[in-house]
Write a protein that holds these residues in place. Structure first.
Motif, short mmCIF file in Angstrom:
data_model
loop_
_atom_site.label_atom_id
_atom_site.label_comp_id
_atom_site.label_asym_id
_atom_site.label_seq_id
_atom_site.Cartn_x
_atom_site.Cartn_y
_atom_site.Cartn_z
N SER A 156 -5.64 19.03 -12.69
CA SER A 156 -4.85 18.83 -13.89
C SER A 156 -3.50 19.53 -13.79
CB SER A 156 -5.61 19.36 -15.11
OG SER A 156 -6.84 18.69 -15.28
N ASN A 157 -2.48 18.85 -14.32
CA ASN A 157 -1.14 19.42 -14.39
C ASN A 157 -0.61 19.85 -13.02
OD1 ASN A 157 -0.51 19.23 -17.24
ND2 ASN A 157 -2.06 20.79 -17.56
N LEU A 158 -0.90 19.05 -12.02
CA LEU A 158 -0.41 19.37 -10.68
C LEU A 158 1.11 19.25 -10.60
CD1 LEU A 158 -1.59 20.30 -7.98
CD2 LEU A 158 -1.66 17.90 -7.26
N GLN A 159 1.72 18.62 -11.61
CA GLN A 159 3.19 18.55 -11.62
C GLN A 159 3.81 19.94 -11.74
OE1 GLN A 159 1.35 17.59 -14.22
NE2 GLN A 159 2.16 18.64 -16.03
N GLU A 160 3.03 20.92 -12.19
CA GLU A 160 3.54 22.28 -12.24
C GLU A 160 3.50 22.97 -10.88
OE1 GLU A 160 5.00 23.24 -14.82
OE2 GLU A 160 4.31 21.68 -16.20
N ARG A 161 2.90 22.31 -9.90
CA ARG A 161 2.77 22.87 -8.56
C ARG A 161 3.54 22.08 -7.50
NH1 ARG A 161 -0.37 27.77 -8.32
NH2 ARG A 161 -1.90 27.72 -9.99
N LEU A 162 3.67 20.77 -7.70
CA LEU A 162 4.33 19.91 -6.71
C LEU A 162 5.66 19.41 -7.27
CD1 LEU A 162 1.45 17.68 -5.27
CD2 LEU A 162 2.51 19.69 -4.25
N PRO A 163 6.78 19.77 -6.64
CA PRO A 163 8.09 19.36 -7.15
C PRO A 163 8.25 17.85 -7.30
CG PRO A 163 8.35 21.10 -5.53
CD PRO A 163 6.91 20.72 -5.50
N LYS A 164 7.71 17.06 -6.38
CA LYS A 164 7.90 15.61 -6.48
C LYS A 164 7.17 15.05 -7.70
CE LYS A 164 4.47 15.09 -2.75
NZ LYS A 164 4.27 14.57 -1.37
N LEU A 165 6.03 15.62 -8.07
CA LEU A 165 5.36 15.20 -9.29
C LEU A 165 6.10 15.69 -10.52
CD1 LEU A 165 1.50 15.57 -8.70
CD2 LEU A 165 2.86 13.48 -8.81
N ALA A 166 6.67 16.89 -10.43
CA ALA A 166 7.45 17.44 -11.54
C ALA A 166 8.64 16.55 -11.84
CB ALA A 166 7.91 18.86 -11.22
N ASP A 167 9.36 16.12 -10.80
CA ASP A 167 10.52 15.25 -10.99
C ASP A 167 10.11 13.90 -11.57
OD1 ASP A 167 12.14 17.25 -9.99
OD2 ASP A 167 12.19 16.43 -7.96
N HIS A 208 14.47 22.57 -8.29
CA HIS A 208 14.04 22.78 -6.91
C HIS A 208 15.28 22.87 -6.00
CE1 HIS A 208 10.53 21.46 -8.97
NE2 HIS A 208 10.98 20.23 -9.09
N GLY A 209 15.29 23.87 -5.13
CA GLY A 209 16.42 24.08 -4.24
C GLY A 209 17.57 24.85 -4.87
N GLN A 210 17.33 25.48 -6.03
CA GLN A 210 18.41 26.17 -6.73
C GLN A 210 19.03 27.29 -5.90
OE1 GLN A 210 20.18 25.58 -9.16
NE2 GLN A 210 20.92 27.45 -10.14
N PRO A 255 0.79 -1.23 0.00
CA PRO A 255 0.00 0.00 0.00
C PRO A 255 0.83 1.28 0.00
CG PRO A 255 -0.88 -1.57 1.58
CD PRO A 255 0.44 -2.12 1.13
N GLY A 256 2.03 1.24 0.50
CA GLY A 256 2.83 2.45 0.58
C GLY A 256 3.75 2.68 -0.59
N TYR A 257 3.64 1.86 -1.64
CA TYR A 257 4.61 1.92 -2.73
C TYR A 257 4.67 3.32 -3.37
CZ TYR A 257 7.40 0.28 -6.66
OH TYR A 257 8.41 0.10 -7.58
N TYR A 258 3.52 3.92 -3.64
CA TYR A 258 3.48 5.24 -4.29
C TYR A 258 3.25 6.37 -3.29
CZ TYR A 258 2.96 2.67 -8.72
OH TYR A 258 3.15 1.83 -9.80
N ALA A 259 3.26 6.05 -2.01
CA ALA A 259 2.85 7.03 -0.99
C ALA A 259 3.71 8.29 -1.02
CB ALA A 259 2.90 6.39 0.39
N GLY A 260 5.00 8.18 -1.33
CA GLY A 260 5.86 9.35 -1.33
C GLY A 260 5.65 10.28 -2.51
N LEU A 261 4.83 9.85 -3.45
CA LEU A 261 4.60 10.64 -4.66
C LEU A 261 3.45 11.62 -4.51
CD1 LEU A 261 5.83 10.85 -7.48
CD2 LEU A 261 4.21 9.10 -8.25
N LEU A 262 2.45 11.23 -3.73
CA LEU A 262 1.28 12.07 -3.56
C LEU A 262 0.49 11.56 -2.36
CD1 LEU A 262 -0.27 14.45 -5.03
CD2 LEU A 262 -1.72 12.67 -6.03
#
Length: 396
Positions: free
Chosen positions: A99-110, A296-298, A34-41
């Motif tokens: 939609s396109n939450l990868q533009e808001r969340l760095p972990k999804l962007a990566d 991120h972290g630049q 159950p926790g396999y993708y937990a760190g992603l979202l």
């Protein structure tokens, strides 16, 4: 943990995926983890995004299969989402889509950038939060392949026929014209599970007795049809024969098309003789040039740069998508090497190519590890430049 494509589809290998499933059939992976993708979202991420980011339509949509919901039901007149109204609809059985939450969340962007590196295609996310015993959409097919990652809760999926194999953008699903066919598979995804659904495969999903949160990762690949259209466009820029008007009167009843057919055949021969190289380069350059920086972290990296020393451990930014190019000097100017990455082109003297390639290779290095004839100060100058450009970072 490296959240890349291999991690996404494990234990299936990428070789097996592209051989057996990609653009062919759906693939279900169950893990009992159950926790396999937990760190992603997480549900907390969705709550934070919806209630604090000031999102607007169409970044947020609310839908349910058995009722019509419009933007006026959950957004203000200026388009900004009313989080109280949206969550109230959710409580009444509607699905919230971000939609396109990868533009808001760095972990999804990566995560998306890691997949983009594999597919050479833009990758986007749609996040679906569905209350128990609810359905957001009726059966349909998508115009792009998707990887569905179940984050929380459970959802039952039903698979039907493929009425249009690998549809183009203008072959979108029309419930009035496209039969969904017979059900061919049914399964439940739990947290940590995933399914790959190729474009054109009709499907639907219903949450079970639990609230469901999943990521639909869209693979926005380019087709051979896209490439051929671009070939014709490039030929037309160089050859006036492609730009001449169609024969006057070709719409008339009884028009004799034999001369037009001969002309068409002649243009086809020119198309058949076209070189793949220039158009493939154009597609590659367009893809690389439009990958926005994921740095991120630049600011912290630039602060650390003051402490750069021969012992500093450095590494390229994860999943950089770039192209190294030799640039011959003209009119006595020195030869250069250029790296196209993150929407910018960085030009350096040609003798920096070796250390530059090493710095971008993905392996951890120190200044002393860089090959070539640069002295210590020259290597430091190069690395400071790469740090400022967001191409390398300190490896803690």
């Amino acid at each position: 943990m490296t959240r890349d494509f291999d991690w996404t589809i494990a234990p299936v290998s990428s070789e097996a995926f592209f051989r057996d499933s990609f653009e062919k059939k759906h693939l279900v992976i169950r893990r009992d983890d159950p926790g396999y993708y937990a760190g992603l979202l997480s549900l907390a991420d969705i709550d934070w995004a919806l209630t604090t980011l000031g999102l607007s339509v169409p970044e947020v949509n609310v839908t349910r299969a058995d009722a019509e919901i419009t933007a006026a039901d959950f957004a203000y007149g200026n388009g900004f989402v009313d989080p109280v109204a949206a969550t109230r609809l959710f409580a009444d059985g509607a699905t919230i889509i971000l939609s396109n939450l990868q533009e808001r969340l760095p972990k999804l962007a990566d995560f998306c950038r890691a997949l983009e590196k594999v597919f050479s295609a833009r990758v986007q996310t749609n996040i679906y939060l569905t209350p128990a015993h609810s359905q957001g959409f009726k059966a349909h097919y998508d115009g792009h392949d998707v990887l569905v990652l179940q984050i929380e809760g459970t959802k039952e999926w039903r698979i039907y026929d493929t009425p249009v194999a690998l549809p183009l953008a203008d072959q979108g699903f029309d419930p009035h014209d496209v039969p969904i066919g017979d059900e061919t598979d049914r399964f439940v995804l739990g947290p940590g599970d995933m399914v790959y659904v190729p474009r054109g495969l009709t499907h639907d999903a219903v949450s079970t007795d639990q609230t469901s949160l999943h990521i639909t990762t869209g693979l926005m690949t380019r087709s051979w049809a896209d490439l051929m259209v671009e070939v014709v466009r490039m030929l037309a820029h160089d050859d006036v024969a492609f730009r001449e008007a169609l024969p006057p009167g070709f719409t008339d009843e009884g028009y004799d098309s034999r001369a037009a057919q001969a002309r068409f055949d002649a243009l086809q021969k020119k198309l058949a003789a076209a070189d793949l190289g220039p158009v493939l380069d154009a597609f590659r350059d367009d893809f690389i040039d439009t990958r926005l920086p994921r740095v991120h972290g630049q600011m912290q990296e630039l602060v650390k740069m003051a402490g750069l020393s021969p012992a500093s451990r450095l590494v390229a930014r994860p999943n950089l998508i770039y192209r190294l190019m030799d640039v011959p000097g003209k009119d006595g100017a020195e030869d250069m090497v250029a790296v196209s990455c993150q929407g910018a082109v960085l030009s350096l003297p040609a003798y920096a190519k070796g250390p530059l390639a090493h710095a971008l290779s993905g392996q951890v290095f120190t200044l002393a590890d860089l090959p070539g004839d640069l002295d210590e100060e020259g290597r430091a100058v190069l690395i400071r430049r790469l740090l400022r450009e967001g191409l390398v970072m300190f490896s803690d």
